[in-house]
Design an enzyme around this catalytic site. Structure first.
Site, PDB file in Angstrom:
ATOM      1  N   ARG A 195       0.786  -1.235   0.000  1.00  0.00           N
ATOM      2  CA  ARG A 195       0.000   0.000   0.000  1.00  0.00           C
ATOM      3  C   ARG A 195       0.819   1.286   0.000  1.00  0.00           C
ATOM      4  O   ARG A 195       0.602   2.158  -0.840  1.00  0.00           O
ATOM      5  CB  ARG A 195      -1.002   0.009   1.163  1.00  0.00           C
ATOM      6  CG  ARG A 195      -2.009   1.162   1.115  1.00  0.00           C
ATOM      7  CD  ARG A 195      -2.951   1.102   2.288  1.00  0.00           C
ATOM      8  NE  ARG A 195      -3.651  -0.159   2.349  1.00  0.00           N
ATOM      9  CZ  ARG A 195      -4.948  -0.331   2.079  1.00  0.00           C
ATOM     10  NH1 ARG A 195      -5.678   0.721   1.726  1.00  0.00           N
ATOM     11  NH2 ARG A 195      -5.496  -1.510   2.168  1.00  0.00           N
ATOM     12  N   ARG A 198      -5.381  -8.893  10.426  1.00  0.00           N
ATOM     13  CA  ARG A 198      -4.414  -8.664   9.369  1.00  0.00           C
ATOM     14  C   ARG A 198      -3.109  -8.131   9.914  1.00  0.00           C
ATOM     15  O   ARG A 198      -3.070  -7.426  10.927  1.00  0.00           O
ATOM     16  CB  ARG A 198      -4.977  -7.734   8.293  1.00  0.00           C
ATOM     17  CG  ARG A 198      -5.616  -6.476   8.787  1.00  0.00           C
ATOM     18  CD  ARG A 198      -6.511  -5.818   7.743  1.00  0.00           C
ATOM     19  NE  ARG A 198      -5.928  -5.690   6.424  1.00  0.00           N
ATOM     20  CZ  ARG A 198      -6.551  -5.185   5.371  1.00  0.00           C
ATOM     21  NH1 ARG A 198      -7.802  -4.788   5.481  1.00  0.00           N
ATOM     22  NH2 ARG A 198      -5.946  -5.100   4.212  1.00  0.00           N
TER      23      ARG A 198
END
Lengths: 196, 111
Positions: free
Chosen positions: A80, A161
């Site tokens: 990301r 996560r």
């Protein structure tokens, strides 16, 4: 570069890359450079291998660029912060002004003045012809778009996560042995599936 | 609400994996190497589907998760967000400054 480093990974479909190749070639090249391009293997939840590691084949598209060159684009897997940095560099390269640290708390539009805008945390207002609300699930734009906040209901489920430097994991020799890189230093993804 | 700053301890993760029949020890070992504060507890929330992502005059347009949230496991959220961006900019470019409302409506319809 002040993008922060939250958010681990996500996939970008080949149709997006096709658009980049046709209209934003520098961005397309940078995406190819930072693409993780892992191979993929499928496992049962018990750790039993089902298939792979092999190249990701689903979703791959072949198309011709504007100059006639043939291109094959697979699904891309991106870190990301790196992907956001690529977008940021392209936006700046296109001459877009970016301001960080200006928290948006509300949105408005005005027909008479033919404008829209945002209210910032410090009380100031920014105005434009159009405002794009890209502020995620906690968006402040629902009042102006829908007239009210959008209710979210807990499902009772969570996804846990994580993303952390590989050195932490392979400091354990058992882990290093179980998950070596493929030939040529290639990384791969193991998808473990099953019901509990 | 979904959040990057809600965390769960690794011990909770191991508590869950201990309930999976046949879950191999090597996987637990890997999970144990997660640094403190490293596991994000991403709550899965339901929202009613919406058909409208633009303000009444079309001058405020939601794109990405602000318009439609995806499960992290969908593999689609980022792509959908990028598609939104490409769609609205194309509609605005074709419509021009005098047709913002119409351009937004068409974008909304197409998406």
């Amino acid at each position: 570069m002040r993008c922060g480093n939250l958010g681990d990974f996500f996939s970008i479909g080949p149709n997006i890359l096709r658009h980049f190749h046709n209209f934003w070639p520098d961005l397309a090249a940078e995406c190819e450079r930072i693409n993780q391009d892992p191979w993929i293997a499928f496992y049962k939840i018990t750790g039993e291998r089902v298939s792979g590691p092999e190249p990701v084949s689903f979703g791959t598209i072949n198309f011709a660029l504007a100059d006639g060159t043939e291109k094959t684009i697979p699904f891309q897997r991106h870190n990301r912060p790196k992907f956001v940095a690529a977008l940021l560099a392209q936006a700046r390269g296109a001459g877009v002004d970016i301001t960080f640290g200006a928290q948006v708390v509300d949105y408005f539009e005005n027909g008479e003045r033919q404008e829209a805008g945002v209210l910032l945390e410090d009380g100031s207002r920014l105005k434009a012809d159009v405002v794009i609300a890209a502020d995620g699930v906690g968006t402040k734009s629902n009042k102006v778009v829908n007239g009210h906040n959008i209710r979210a209901y807990p499902s009772g489920f969570s996804i846990f996560r994580t993303a952390f430097p590989v050195g932490l994991a392979i400091s354990d020799p058992d882990i290093r042995d179980r998950w070596p890189l493929l030939e040529g230093g290639k990384s791969y993804v193991e998808m473990w599936g099953g019901c509990v | 609400m979904e959040s990057w700053s809600q965390h769960v301890d690794v011990s909770k993760v191991l508590e869950l994996t201990s309930k999976i029949p046949g879950f191999p020890d090597i996987a637990n070992k890997l999970i144990k190497t997660t640094p403190p504060g490293g596991v994000v507890d991403w709550e899965i929330m339901w929202r009613d589907p919406r058909e409208n992502w633009i303000s009444p005059l079309g001058r405020v347009v939601q794109v990405g998760d602000s318009a439609h949230t995806f499960l992290p496991s969908s593999g689609s959220g980022a792509t959908q967000a990028m598609e939104d961006a490409i769609s609205i900019t194309t509609c605005l470019q074709i419509g021009g400054r005098c047709n913002i409302g119409r351009a937004s409506q068409i974008h909304n319809k197409l998406r």
